[in-house]
Design a protein around this motif. Sequence first.
Motif, PDB file in Angstrom:
ATOM      1  N   CYS A  23       1.070  -1.139   0.062  1.00 30.72           N
ATOM      2  CA  CYS A  23      -0.007  -0.001   0.017  1.00 30.72           C
ATOM      3  C   CYS A  23       0.913   1.069  -0.027  1.00 30.72           C
ATOM      4  O   CYS A  23       1.751   1.324   0.852  1.00 30.72           O
ATOM      5  CB  CYS A  23      -1.005   0.077   1.210  1.00 30.72           C
ATOM      6  N   LEU A  24       0.883   2.017  -1.054  1.00 29.59           N
ATOM      7  CA  LEU A  24       1.651   3.211  -1.117  1.00 29.59           C
ATOM      8  C   LEU A  24       0.950   4.540  -0.965  1.00 29.59           C
ATOM      9  O   LEU A  24      -0.327   4.489  -1.562  1.00 29.59           O
ATOM     10  CB  LEU A  24       2.201   3.184  -2.571  1.00 29.59           C
ATOM     11  N   THR A  25       0.936   5.168  -0.118  1.00 33.24           N
ATOM     12  CA  THR A  25       0.176   6.622   0.384  1.00 33.24           C
ATOM     13  C   THR A  25       0.865   7.836   0.165  1.00 33.24           C
ATOM     14  O   THR A  25       1.944   7.959   0.250  1.00 33.24           O
ATOM     15  CB  THR A  25      -0.446   6.432   1.990  1.00 33.24           C
ATOM     16  N   LEU A  26       0.134   8.421  -0.326  1.00 33.14           N
ATOM     17  CA  LEU A  26       0.826  10.181  -0.935  1.00 33.14           C
ATOM     18  C   LEU A  26       0.004  11.119  -0.147  1.00 33.14           C
ATOM     19  O   LEU A  26      -1.188  11.022  -0.166  1.00 33.14           O
ATOM     20  CB  LEU A  26       1.088  10.287  -2.264  1.00 33.14           C
ATOM     21  N   ALA A  27       0.911  12.230   0.539  1.00 34.45           N
ATOM     22  CA  ALA A  27      -0.052  13.464   1.014  1.00 34.45           C
ATOM     23  C   ALA A  27       1.026  14.335   0.840  1.00 34.45           C
ATOM     24  O   ALA A  27       2.127  14.329   0.871  1.00 34.45           O
ATOM     25  CB  ALA A  27      -0.571  12.938   2.388  1.00 34.45           C
ATOM     26  N   ARG A  28       0.491  15.690   1.072  1.00 34.66           N
ATOM     27  CA  ARG A  28       1.329  16.904   0.972  1.00 34.66           C
ATOM     28  C   ARG A  28       1.019  17.631   2.274  1.00 34.66           C
ATOM     29  O   ARG A  28      -0.085  17.660   2.724  1.00 34.66           O
ATOM     30  CB  ARG A  28       0.961  17.646  -0.328  1.00 34.66           C
ATOM     31  N   GLY A  29       2.029  18.554   2.614  1.00 35.54           N
ATOM     32  CA  GLY A  29       1.698  19.506   3.786  1.00 35.54           C
ATOM     33  C   GLY A  29       1.969  19.082   5.061  1.00 35.54           C
ATOM     34  O   GLY A  29       1.365  19.611   6.127  1.00 35.54           O
ATOM     35  N   LEU A  30       2.855  18.117   5.245  1.00 35.32           N
ATOM     36  CA  LEU A  30       2.931  17.415   6.295  1.00 35.32           C
ATOM     37  C   LEU A  30       4.508  16.990   6.451  1.00 35.32           C
ATOM     38  O   LEU A  30       5.179  16.855   5.463  1.00 35.32           O
ATOM     39  CB  LEU A  30       1.818  16.300   6.574  1.00 35.32           C
ATOM     40  N   ASP A  31       4.945  16.492   7.599  1.00 36.32           N
ATOM     41  CA  ASP A  31       6.316  15.923   7.637  1.00 36.32           C
ATOM     42  C   ASP A  31       6.150  14.593   8.020  1.00 36.32           C
ATOM     43  O   ASP A  31       5.187  13.846   8.209  1.00 36.32           O
ATOM     44  CB  ASP A  31       7.118  16.737   8.612  1.00 36.32           C
ATOM     45  N   ASP A  32       7.282  13.828   8.330  1.00 37.61           N
ATOM     46  CA  ASP A  32       7.467  12.514   8.609  1.00 37.61           C
ATOM     47  C   ASP A  32       6.454  12.099   9.759  1.00 37.61           C
ATOM     48  O   ASP A  32       5.967  11.156  10.017  1.00 37.61           O
ATOM     49  CB  ASP A  32       8.954  11.981   8.738  1.00 37.61           C
ATOM     50  N   ALA A  33       7.122  13.172  10.809  1.00 38.65           N
ATOM     51  CA  ALA A  33       6.274  12.859  11.993  1.00 38.65           C
ATOM     52  C   ALA A  33       4.757  12.713  12.092  1.00 38.65           C
ATOM     53  O   ALA A  33       3.998  11.947  12.741  1.00 38.65           O
ATOM     54  CB  ALA A  33       6.787  13.703  13.129  1.00 38.65           C
ATOM     55  N   ALA A  34       4.253  13.645  11.359  1.00 32.96           N
ATOM     56  CA  ALA A  34       2.875  13.927  11.195  1.00 32.96           C
ATOM     57  C   ALA A  34       2.136  12.793  10.398  1.00 32.96           C
ATOM     58  O   ALA A  34       0.886  12.061  10.722  1.00 32.96           O
ATOM     59  CB  ALA A  34       2.280  14.844  10.710  1.00 32.96           C
ATOM     60  N   LEU A  35       2.826  12.152   9.550  1.00 38.19           N
ATOM     61  CA  LEU A  35       2.569  11.030   8.535  1.00 38.19           C
ATOM     62  C   LEU A  35       2.649   9.890   9.343  1.00 38.19           C
ATOM     63  O   LEU A  35       1.449   8.976   9.505  1.00 38.19           O
ATOM     64  CB  LEU A  35       3.528  10.842   7.306  1.00 38.19           C
ATOM     65  N   ARG A  72      10.032  10.962   0.800  1.00 37.26           N
ATOM     66  CA  ARG A  72       9.515  12.149   0.269  1.00 37.26           C
ATOM     67  C   ARG A  72       9.933  12.274  -1.210  1.00 37.26           C
ATOM     68  O   ARG A  72      11.146  11.689  -1.681  1.00 37.26           O
ATOM     69  CB  ARG A  72       9.980  13.438   1.085  1.00 37.26           C
ATOM     70  N   VAL A  73       8.905  12.698  -2.116  1.00 34.18           N
ATOM     71  CA  VAL A  73       9.282  13.054  -3.713  1.00 34.18           C
ATOM     72  C   VAL A  73       8.770  14.518  -3.765  1.00 34.18           C
ATOM     73  O   VAL A  73       7.565  14.507  -3.728  1.00 34.18           O
ATOM     74  CB  VAL A  73       8.479  11.902  -4.343  1.00 34.18           C
ATOM     75  N   GLY A  74       9.419  15.239  -4.006  1.00 34.99           N
ATOM     76  CA  GLY A  74       9.006  16.766  -4.320  1.00 34.99           C
ATOM     77  C   GLY A  74       8.371  17.095  -3.077  1.00 34.99           C
ATOM     78  O   GLY A  74       8.918  17.258  -1.924  1.00 34.99           O
ATOM     79  N   VAL A 176       4.073  14.375  -9.576  1.00 32.90           N
ATOM     80  CA  VAL A 176       5.553  13.775  -9.281  1.00 32.90           C
ATOM     81  C   VAL A 176       5.633  12.337  -9.611  1.00 32.90           C
ATOM     82  O   VAL A 176       4.540  11.598  -9.568  1.00 32.90           O
ATOM     83  CB  VAL A 176       5.797  14.013  -7.710  1.00 32.90           C
ATOM     84  N   ARG A 177       6.641  11.949 -10.174  1.00 31.22           N
ATOM     85  CA  ARG A 177       7.011  10.580 -10.455  1.00 31.22           C
ATOM     86  C   ARG A 177       7.949   9.883  -9.423  1.00 31.22           C
ATOM     87  O   ARG A 177       9.043  10.419  -8.884  1.00 31.22           O
ATOM     88  CB  ARG A 177       7.665  10.549 -11.610  1.00 31.22           C
ATOM     89  N   LEU A 178       7.335   8.704  -9.212  1.00 32.14           N
ATOM     90  CA  LEU A 178       8.131   7.842  -8.320  1.00 32.14           C
ATOM     91  C   LEU A 178       9.578   7.327  -8.820  1.00 32.14           C
ATOM     92  O   LEU A 178       9.329   6.976  -9.900  1.00 32.14           O
ATOM     93  CB  LEU A 178       7.259   6.854  -7.392  1.00 32.14           C
ATOM     94  N   PRO A 179      10.558   7.409  -7.837  1.00 30.31           N
ATOM     95  CA  PRO A 179      11.842   7.151  -8.604  1.00 30.31           C
ATOM     96  C   PRO A 179      11.734   5.500  -8.713  1.00 30.31           C
ATOM     97  O   PRO A 179      11.344   4.760  -7.757  1.00 30.31           O
ATOM     98  CB  PRO A 179      12.698   7.428  -7.396  1.00 30.31           C
ATOM     99  N   PHE A 180      12.267   4.963  -9.827  1.00 32.00           N
ATOM    100  CA  PHE A 180      12.212   3.676 -10.046  1.00 32.00           C
ATOM    101  C   PHE A 180      12.963   2.591  -8.963  1.00 32.00           C
ATOM    102  O   PHE A 180      12.388   1.539  -8.775  1.00 32.00           O
ATOM    103  CB  PHE A 180      13.085   3.406 -11.601  1.00 32.00           C
ATOM    104  N   ASP A 181      14.052   3.207  -8.462  1.00 32.56           N
ATOM    105  CA  ASP A 181      14.692   2.557  -7.301  1.00 32.56           C
ATOM    106  C   ASP A 181      14.100   2.830  -5.796  1.00 32.56           C
ATOM    107  O   ASP A 181      15.037   2.941  -4.854  1.00 32.56           O
ATOM    108  CB  ASP A 181      16.491   2.743  -7.476  1.00 32.56           C
ATOM    109  N   LEU A 182      12.843   3.199  -5.753  1.00 31.12           N
ATOM    110  CA  LEU A 182      12.318   3.690  -4.710  1.00 31.12           C
ATOM    111  C   LEU A 182      12.705   2.890  -3.491  1.00 31.12           C
ATOM    112  O   LEU A 182      13.075   3.384  -2.314  1.00 31.12           O
ATOM    113  CB  LEU A 182      10.815   3.772  -4.772  1.00 31.12           C
TER     114      LEU A 182
END
Length: 501
Positions: A23-35, A72-74, A176-182
């Motif tokens: 499961c891959l989740t994306l969100a903006r406007g927060l940091d690692d701790a909040a996520l 983080r991506v972008g 944003v594009r996820l890096p191939f070697d994520l």
Amino acid sequence: MGDEAAEYYDRMLVDAEWGEAFCLTLARGLDDAALITAFGGDPEKMLPPADLAQILDNFRYGEEPATLIVGRVGDWHLGIEINGGQGVRSEVLRRVAAAGDGVALSVYRDVSGRSQFTYVSDDRTQVELDQIRPERRSGAAPGLLDALLVGLPFGHDEDIIPEAAGLALAERITGVRLPFDLMEQDLPGVILNLVPDDLVPEAGRGLAALDDPFIRRMLAAPTPENVPAMLAFRTRLIAEDAQLAGERAVRQVLEALDAGRAPAPELRTPLRVLHERLAGDLQAMNAVQDIAAAAFPGDGDDPAQRLGTAYAVQDSDRSLQAVVLRRCALHALRSSIVVRPAAPPPVTAIPAPAGYAAVAGEFAAWPPAKQRTVTRWLARRAFEVAGLDTLDWARPALEALDRGDPLPFPDRRAVFRLISAAALVTATTGLPLDQLEHRLTDQQRAELRERIDRAPLAVITIFNTMDPDPARALADTFATALETFDGRTEDLLTDLRAQFC
């Protein structure tokens, strides 16, 4: 011409070890701790990947706690769960969105065949999209993303993994594009605890069924003292919905529960007789099973056993009330005991198809040899209903299954290539997809579409047979076989009972 982004993510998932269940989740406007906090984790306990891997190595396969890897991506933060699915839950994804700028999305796939894209905004799940059957959409605004879906190859279209189309949709939304070697990057992670269910499911918020005075009182006070009343009310909902409230044994159970006392033990026998008398009416049998569970919990000290869910309540108001009361009771029971931090249920623990509980309860008592025999029979039936059993590549697989030999495939991805829409059309008709034109009748087209829809679940079913634990192999194979038989589950259950029960 295919979609370039979908093709990119298809190659990425084929090459990635985590691509079979994630499961891959994306969100903006927060940091690692909040996520991490939104997922139920503790940011103070974030670990480097080597340390996290060392902890997980101490768990048996299938019993690992849920984990979240963050990156983080972008401008977008991402959370990755390998063989996990907290990010697909409304309770979690809405928390993630609220911690950021109000928008969050997830792309999800598990080994049992569930494949879902979810988009949240304004504290609502706006879109839930089945990535295998993209016509199946739900949410507050199921058409919200339609303009962005154009040209994306969901449903194994163009030989593309459905989740690759989901990741391409995520790219269109986020830019944003996820890096191939994520997953080869040095990303930290954390062990998660379960985020509790909402007392009221998101889809039920504001509905008139919740205006019932009793329901309102229980929502206001989901306490251990109120659990007996919740149990009595919920059991009556089930009995009335199944039109069993007039049965003498059921009536006596309800009267006892309403009075706050334990039903008489001698009621077990008439309930068992009623269950047998209703043989052939699966829903009614399931209702009796849940009523009996409420009256006479099984062995063990888990009070949640009294809140059975075998019966699917038909009336929409009763159904919502029953769900809310169960969640209130579970909340109360959890609050009444000291609970050590625990991992959420395995991602494969999705809601069981209708008919599962009535038969699956017998599996554990069967000897391993019989469990293996039934498991192989279920996989073959799944291939038959999906129309795969006659294909050249499928026959050797079914023969190997019957012998107990390993399946003759290098990996699952190789098989999914064989059940793309284009591959199935050619295998069935001998013609490339773009040359069919008007050569098929409407009936033939409908049969071909059904085969394409059922094929992915049938393939997952046959791979589920390979679990080294015969009991677990049977349980997982049965669940995905029922999903493969979607719309015809009674056929499978009837055959299963006739053959083995």
